[in-house]
Structures are given as structure tokens and as C-alpha cells.
Design an enzyme around this catalytic site. Structure first.
Site, PDB file in Angstrom:
ATOM      1  N   LYS A  73       2.221  -4.383  10.491  1.00  0.00           N
ATOM      2  CA  LYS A  73       0.790  -4.194  10.748  1.00  0.00           C
ATOM      3  C   LYS A  73      -0.020  -4.675   9.554  1.00  0.00           C
ATOM      4  O   LYS A  73       0.088  -4.134   8.459  1.00  0.00           O
ATOM      5  CB  LYS A  73       0.469  -2.723  10.988  1.00  0.00           C
ATOM      6  CG  LYS A  73      -0.954  -2.543  11.518  1.00  0.00           C
ATOM      7  CD  LYS A  73      -1.398  -1.103  11.528  1.00  0.00           C
ATOM      8  CE  LYS A  73      -2.140  -0.730  10.269  1.00  0.00           C
ATOM      9  NZ  LYS A  73      -3.378  -1.485  10.040  1.00  0.00           N
ATOM     10  N   GLU A  78       3.746   0.390  -2.828  1.00  0.00           N
ATOM     11  CA  GLU A  78       2.986  -0.304  -3.872  1.00  0.00           C
ATOM     12  C   GLU A  78       1.559   0.175  -3.754  1.00  0.00           C
ATOM     13  O   GLU A  78       0.869  -0.162  -2.788  1.00  0.00           O
ATOM     14  CB  GLU A  78       3.032  -1.828  -3.644  1.00  0.00           C
ATOM     15  CG  GLU A  78       4.413  -2.437  -3.707  1.00  0.00           C
ATOM     16  CD  GLU A  78       5.063  -2.267  -5.054  1.00  0.00           C
ATOM     17  OE1 GLU A  78       4.344  -2.105  -6.061  1.00  0.00           O
ATOM     18  OE2 GLU A  78       6.297  -2.277  -5.097  1.00  0.00           O
ATOM     19  N   CYS A 125      -4.815  -5.358  -7.077  1.00  0.00           N
ATOM     20  CA  CYS A 125      -4.299  -4.139  -7.718  1.00  0.00           C
ATOM     21  C   CYS A 125      -3.892  -4.405  -9.166  1.00  0.00           C
ATOM     22  O   CYS A 125      -3.719  -3.484  -9.944  1.00  0.00           O
ATOM     23  CB  CYS A 125      -3.140  -3.575  -6.912  1.00  0.00           C
ATOM     24  SG  CYS A 125      -1.871  -4.787  -6.563  1.00  0.00           S
ATOM     25  N   GLU A 131      -9.572   4.321  -9.449  1.00  0.00           N
ATOM     26  CA  GLU A 131      -9.512   2.917  -9.031  1.00  0.00           C
ATOM     27  C   GLU A 131     -10.775   2.548  -8.252  1.00  0.00           C
ATOM     28  O   GLU A 131     -11.045   3.102  -7.193  1.00  0.00           O
ATOM     29  CB  GLU A 131      -8.273   2.676  -8.149  1.00  0.00           C
ATOM     30  CG  GLU A 131      -8.094   1.207  -7.826  1.00  0.00           C
ATOM     31  CD  GLU A 131      -6.896   0.918  -6.943  1.00  0.00           C
ATOM     32  OE1 GLU A 131      -6.653   1.674  -5.987  1.00  0.00           O
ATOM     33  OE2 GLU A 131      -6.207  -0.082  -7.211  1.00  0.00           O
TER      34      GLU A 131
HETATM   35  O1  TXE Z   1      -6.516   1.152   2.054  1.00  0.00           O
HETATM   36  P1  TXE Z   1      -5.440   1.859   2.948  1.00  0.00           P
HETATM   37  P2  TXE Z   1      -8.081   1.120   2.225  1.00  0.00           P
HETATM   38  C1  TXE Z   1      -6.986   0.917  -2.773  1.00  0.00           C
HETATM   39  C2  TXE Z   1      -8.392   0.624  -3.231  1.00  0.00           C
HETATM   40  C3  TXE Z   1      -9.184   0.894  -2.011  1.00  0.00           C
HETATM   41  C4  TXE Z   1      -8.450   2.087  -1.459  1.00  0.00           C
HETATM   42  C5  TXE Z   1      -8.636   2.316  -0.003  1.00  0.00           C
HETATM   43  O2  TXE Z   1      -8.751   1.513  -4.246  1.00  0.00           O
HETATM   44  O3  TXE Z   1     -10.521   1.183  -2.301  1.00  0.00           O
HETATM   45  O4  TXE Z   1      -7.107   1.804  -1.704  1.00  0.00           O
HETATM   46  O5  TXE Z   1      -8.509   1.099   0.715  1.00  0.00           O
HETATM   47  C6  TXE Z   1      -2.844   1.250   6.626  1.00  0.00           C
HETATM   48  N1  TXE Z   1      -0.226   5.391   8.154  1.00  0.00           N
HETATM   49  N2  TXE Z   1      -6.261  -0.264  -2.348  1.00  0.00           N
HETATM   50  O6  TXE Z   1      -8.627   2.355   2.827  1.00  0.00           O
HETATM   51  O7  TXE Z   1      -6.090   2.800   3.882  1.00  0.00           O
HETATM   52  C7  TXE Z   1      -4.129   0.484   6.817  1.00  0.00           C
HETATM   53  O8  TXE Z   1      -4.389   0.279   8.179  1.00  0.00           O
HETATM   54  C8  TXE Z   1       0.163   4.101   8.060  1.00  0.00           C
HETATM   55  C9  TXE Z   1      -5.300  -0.760  -3.259  1.00  0.00           C
HETATM   56  O9  TXE Z   1      -8.436  -0.117   2.912  1.00  0.00           O
HETATM   57  O10 TXE Z   1      -4.398   2.348   2.046  1.00  0.00           O
HETATM   58  C10 TXE Z   1      -3.801  -0.801   6.071  1.00  0.00           C
HETATM   59  O11 TXE Z   1      -2.994  -1.641   6.876  1.00  0.00           O
HETATM   60  N3  TXE Z   1      -0.646   3.122   7.646  1.00  0.00           N
HETATM   61  C11 TXE Z   1      -4.384  -1.706  -2.626  1.00  0.00           C
HETATM   62  C12 TXE Z   1      -2.988  -0.292   4.883  1.00  0.00           C
HETATM   63  O12 TXE Z   1      -2.509   0.986   5.278  1.00  0.00           O
HETATM   64  C13 TXE Z   1      -1.895   3.444   7.267  1.00  0.00           C
HETATM   65  C14 TXE Z   1      -4.923  -2.628  -1.626  1.00  0.00           C
HETATM   66  C15 TXE Z   1      -3.785  -0.132   3.589  1.00  0.00           C
HETATM   67  O13 TXE Z   1      -4.915   0.640   3.840  1.00  0.00           O
HETATM   68  C16 TXE Z   1      -2.356   4.766   7.321  1.00  0.00           C
HETATM   69  C17 TXE Z   1      -5.875  -1.995  -0.752  1.00  0.00           C
HETATM   70  C18 TXE Z   1      -1.465   5.766   7.790  1.00  0.00           C
HETATM   71  N4  TXE Z   1      -1.800   7.049   7.895  1.00  0.00           N
HETATM   72  C19 TXE Z   1      -6.529  -0.866  -1.159  1.00  0.00           C
HETATM   73  N5  TXE Z   1      -3.633   4.790   6.888  1.00  0.00           N
HETATM   74  C20 TXE Z   1      -3.363  -2.371  -3.520  1.00  0.00           C
HETATM   75  N6  TXE Z   1      -2.517  -1.595  -4.156  1.00  0.00           N
HETATM   76  O14 TXE Z   1      -3.284  -3.583  -3.601  1.00  0.00           O
HETATM   77  C21 TXE Z   1      -3.964   3.521   6.565  1.00  0.00           C
HETATM   78  N7  TXE Z   1      -2.920   2.695   6.799  1.00  0.00           N
END
Ligand code: TXE
Length: 482
Positions: free
Chosen positions: A174, A249, A283, A384
Site C-alpha cells: 500500500k 523505519e 526523514c 519532527e
Molecule cells: O504518516 P503515516 P503521515 C512523519 C512526519 C509526518 C508524520 C505523519 O513527521 O508529519 O510522520 O505523516 C499508512 N496501519 N513521517 O500521517 O500516517 C499510511 O496510509 C497501517 C516520516 O502521512 O505514518 C501511509 O501509507 N498503515 C516518514 C503510511 O502508513 C497505516 C515519512 C505512512 O503514513 C496506518 C512520512 C495504520 N494504522 C511521514 N496508519 C519517514 N520516516 O520518512 C497510517 N498508515
């Protein structure tokens, strides 16, 4: 209006309930496509296709698997322009960046693991004097789940999928619902490359619905996730009682330690990138910048001058350095931190405001922002932000710099600027991070382990680490008669 369907069992199909989400173009704030809003039943279909494909795929020769992965890499390369334009439109990043970094790296991910699998060998341990031979079988896990974020969409999606399928697994994947376009386009490439149906299934939808259904699925035995730390913790809570293998990660709040003995000009130009590349939405960005006191004022002046030259604008414009942030809600989150910084006594040295781009007035543009802080523990320096915002702070001694660098809950990467070898050796050992870059940044050799410590995650990706994650080691112990 384009409809981004799921790619299941080698075909594009509508979500079962025909439910769709809006997909925005961050450069102008307009909805330009619809994304499948998949439910549990869609994930179940994807799982069944993957499970059906597994016996044959896991028995496909290494040579054949490798060839298919390399064909996918070639096709990504051949479709560079289309994929880069799609990535830029979906994410808001400069087209030049998508063309130079995101898409070439997505291709390299497949090429690298297509080659790596041909070199992946297992160990044998002879128990000398005991007439016993052990060998380790590294078997694919079965059906695995890959969930990726929006900041480097195809780059991070393929970073998980390529080792998973190279090792013989079948996948339910996904992409982020915020940036699904290139993952959608990948389906066509997989078909063209001759990847057997069902080996890789791509389902779109929200995290709490579609992502959760993948994590909760009783037969999906491993989850590789990149995203926010709070989401990672939630996934771990769901998956741990089911004894799934997990690679997480997560976020970062990475320190840059700049010593007066560094190569100043190189440091300045690389620091500009490590601060604001991809609108600061990587990140690995170095969002906390600590500078040795003797060069603090000079650095401040030179850095502000350089940052003021960065052009925020239309992602399609070749002169643009900083495009749009990924979404309206993310823009508002980043802005809220700029407000917090001011309330905490931070001084905005540059930026802090939205940018109105001509003919793209509803896009999500923000100035690159530099904040001078006094307290290492202020929120803006501890949490972050994941946007074009960095903090500056001086330090007097190496010990003080190290203490401040480590005084944070994250531990993904750290960058060190110095020409002192002893200092390099000392600090590289003591910095709490999964990656330490010395006099460089985002310099990646795909054979190296990649991942973080503390709240930046668990597990390592990259090279054989990824192939180990996507296989189960089995010890076979055989005794024999003399
Ligand atoms: O990320 P999410 P978000 C950090 C950054 C950002 C914050 C939130 O600080 O502001 O995270 O971003 C899926 N079960 N990073 O809300 O929600 C979601 O659909 C399974 C750092 O956009 O963590 C997407 O595909 N999956 C980071 C993926 O998780 C779930 C990069 C990431 O989304 C889920 C991005 C669940 N319960 C944001 N909930 C990095 N480390 O590079 C969400 N997802």
C-alpha cells in the site's frame, strides 16, 4: 478524472465497494484524480492472489527472478519522464528532483536487488569432531505487507517491494494515500516486465482502513513499514501479539554538527541541501544544526544569504529549488511549529511565511525557514516537523555538541563536519544514530544497512539486511556415521 484502481492478480480493478478518495495536486490545491478507498475485502482479494502465486514464485529460479527485476528496472528508466512528471504532480516536489533522484533510485532499487539476490548465500557450520553438519536455509516468508509514505513515493515503495519479491515472497503493498500515482503506474510496468500475476498486488486506501487491514491480516506474516513514529507504534501494537516480523523505519530529528575545522564551502552548500531538499520532507534531513561558537556568526550570515537565494515556486519550473509541501494539512502542521518556535522564544532568521506563486495561488508553498534557538529542549528542536524548517544553535565544546545531538528521542542519522580524524572516530562511535555521515549527506550505497535507533525504528533495510528480513532462517542439522 483519472481513477487510480487497485492492481490485484495482474489486473487493474475497482475497489469492491466502489468507494473513492480525492487526490490533490499540491502545486495548485486541486483534486485531479480519485483513489480506490479499499476495504478489508479488497485486501483479502489481494492476499488471495498473492497466496496463490507464492508456491510457483518461491520456486522460480534465482536467475529468472533476477531477470524480471532487472526488466522492471529498465522499464522504470525508459519511463523516466512520465513517472517523474507524475511524482512531481502528486507530491509537489520539483520535477527536476523527481527526474534526478526519485525515479532513478526506484529503478536502482529493482536493479540492485535483482543483482543482490544472485549473490545471497546461506552459511554452513561444520561441528568438527561431532560428525555433524549444519546449514542454514533462508526461505521466503510467504505473503508479506509493505506500507510506504508520501515523501519519496516510488523510491520508498520500491525499496521495500524489490527485496521482498527478489527473496521469493509475494506482496500486498500500500502506497500512501497522499501520493498514490506512481505506485498505480508501476502496475503497468510489472505486467510489461512479465512479473507473474499475483506476485505483487497494490491496494490503495487510507492507513486506518486499508493499511490496518494489511497489518491485521492473520496470514500476512511480515510487515515492512516506513512512516511516522506514532503510526509505527500503533502497527507494532497490532502486529506484536500476532508474532509478525516487523521492520519499522520511522521519524528523525537529525543533528548536523559543524566544527570550525571543516571544509567550510562544501559544508555550506551540502547543509543547504540537507536542510531543504524535497521541502525538508526527508526523514534524513538535518533539521537541527549545531555550529561551533567561533564560526557561529559567520555561518548564520552565510547560511541566511544562501537560503534567501532559493527559489520557491512551480514544481515544473526548472529554476525551482523548493516546490509545494505535500498537503494542506501538512502545511498547516509545519506552520504551527513556526508559531510554537516564536512562542518558545526562537528567533526567525529567515522565512516563516507562505509563498504565493503566480497562477498557483492555492498551492501549499512555504518559505525555507531558519530559526535560532536558545534551548536544546524546546519543542521545535525536539519534535519532527518534516518540513523546510531548521534550527540553529552554537556550541562551545565537542562534549557539549555530542550531548545536545543525542538528547532527543530519535536516532536515524547524524552529519558531522570536521577534518579532525580523531574527532571523527570518537563522535561516529558515540552518536546515537543508525547512520553517521562525515563531510557528506545522503550519500547512499545500497549495500549498506539503513535504519534507525531509539524512536526512529527497529530493523535495517538495504543490501543483505533486507534479504535477511524477507526470509526466515532455518537451521538444518545433519549427523553422519564414519
Ligand atoms: O504518516 P503515516 P503521515 C512523519 C512526519 C509526518 C508524520 C505523519 O513527521 O508529519 O510522520 O505523516 C499508512 N496501519 N513521517 O500521517 O500516517 C499510511 O496510509 C497501517 C516520516 O502521512 O505514518 C501511509 O501509507 N498503515 C516518514 C503510511 O502508513 C497505516 C515519512 C505512512 O503514513 C496506518 C512520512 C495504520 N494504522 C511521514 N496508519 C519517514 N520516516 O520518512 C497510517 N498508515
Amino acid at each position: 478524472m483519472q481513477y487510480l484502481k487497485n492492481y490485484i492478480d495482474g489486473d487493474y480493478i475497482d475497489p469492491i465497494e466502489n468507494d473513492w478518495l480525492d487526490n490533490y495536486n499540491p502545486s495548485n490545491g486541486e483534486v485531479y484524480s480519485k483513489i480506490a478507498k479499499s476495504k478489508k475485502a479488497d485486501v483479502e482479494n489481494a492476499y488471495r492472489a498473492a497466496a496463490k502465486a507464492f508456491p510457483e514464485w518461491s520456486n522460480t529460479t534465482i536467475d529468472e527472478r533476477s531477470k524480471i527485476l532487472i526488466r522492471i528496472a529498465d522499464l522504470i528508466e525508459q519511463n523516466l519522464d512520465t513517472l517523474a512528471a507524475a511524482e512531481s504532480k502528486d507530491n509537489g516536489k520539483p520535477l527536476s528532483l523527481a527526474k534526478a533522484v526519485d525515479i532513478p533510485r526506484a529503478s536502482s532499487n529493482f536493479r540492485f536487488f535483482g543483482n543482490a539476490i544472485t549473490q545471497f548465500a546461506s552459511e554452513a557450520h561444520e561441528s568438527v569432531g561431532m560428525n555433524t553438519m549444519n546449514y542454514t536455509l533462508r526461505q521466503p516468508i510467504g505473503v508479506v505487507g509493505c506500507i510506504s509514505p508520501w515523501n519519496l513515493p516510488l523510491y520508498l515503495f520500491t525499496w521495500k517491494i524489490a527485496p521482498a519479491i527478489a527473496a521469493g515472497n509475494c506482496v500486498v503493498a500500500k502506497p500512501s494515500e497522499v501520493t498514490p500515482l506512481t505506485a498505480f503506474l508501476l502496475g503497468e510496468i510489472l505486467t510489461q516486465a512479465g512479473l507473474p500475476k499475483g506476485v505483487l498486488n497494490i491496494v490503495h486506501g487510507t492507513g486506518p482502513e486499508t493499511g490496518q487491514a494489511i497489518v491485521e491480516h492473520p496470514q500476512i506474516k511480515a510487515i515492512s513499514f516506513t512512516g511516522g513514529t506514532a503510526t509505527g507504534a500503533h502497527i507494532a501494537r497490532t502486529a506484536a501479539p500476532m508474532f509478525k516480523k516487523l521492520s519499522l523505519e520511522l521519524g528523525g530529528k537529525n543533528p548536523n554538527l559543524i566544527f570550525a575545522d571543516c571544509d567550510y564551502d562544501k559544508m555550506l552548500s551540502v547543509t543547504l541541501k540537507s536542510s531543504f531538499a524535497n521541502q525538508g520532507q526527508i526523514c534524513l534531513c538535518g533539521s537541527r544544526i549545531y555550529i561551533e561558537a567561533s564560526i557561529f556568526e559567520k555561518f548564520k550570515k552565510d547560511f541566511v544569504a544562501k537560503v534567501s537565494e532559493l527559489k520557491v515556486g512551480n514544481p515544473k519550473d526548472a529554476k525551482t529549488n523548493i516546490g509545494a509541501l505535500v498537503s494542506k494539512s501538512h502545511l498547516e502542521k509545519v506552520e504551527s511549529y513556526i508559531k510554537i518556535a516564536q512562542e518558545e522564544g526562537g528567533v526567525i532568521l529567515f522565512g516563516g511565511n507562505r509563498v504565493e506563486v503566480k497562477n498557483l495561488e492555492n498551492g501549499y508553498y512555504l518559505q525555507p525557514t531558519i530559526i535560532e534557538i536558545k534551548d536544546n529542549n524546546c519543542r521545535v528542536n525536539q519534535e519532527e516537523i518534516f518540513g523546510p524548517v531548521v534550527t540553529l544553535m552554537p556550541f562551545e565544546t565537542e562534549a557539549e555538541a555530542l550531548a545536545m545531538a543525542n538528547d532527543v528521542k530519535y536516532g536515524l542519522s547524524a552529519t558531522l563536519w570536521t577534518n579532525n580524524l580523531n574527532r571523527t572516530m570518537r563522535l561516529s562511535k558515540k552518536l546515537e544514530a543508525g547512520i553517521v555521515w562525515v563531510n557528506t549527506w545522503l550519500n547512499r550505497d545500497l549495500r549498506t544497512p539503513f535504519g534507525g535507533v531509539k524512536e526512529s525504528g527497529v530493523g535495517r533495510e538495504g543490501g543483505f539486511e533486507a534479504l535477511k528480513f524477507f526470509t526466515e532462517a532455518k537451521n538444518v542439522c545433519i549427523t553422519y556415521e564414519n
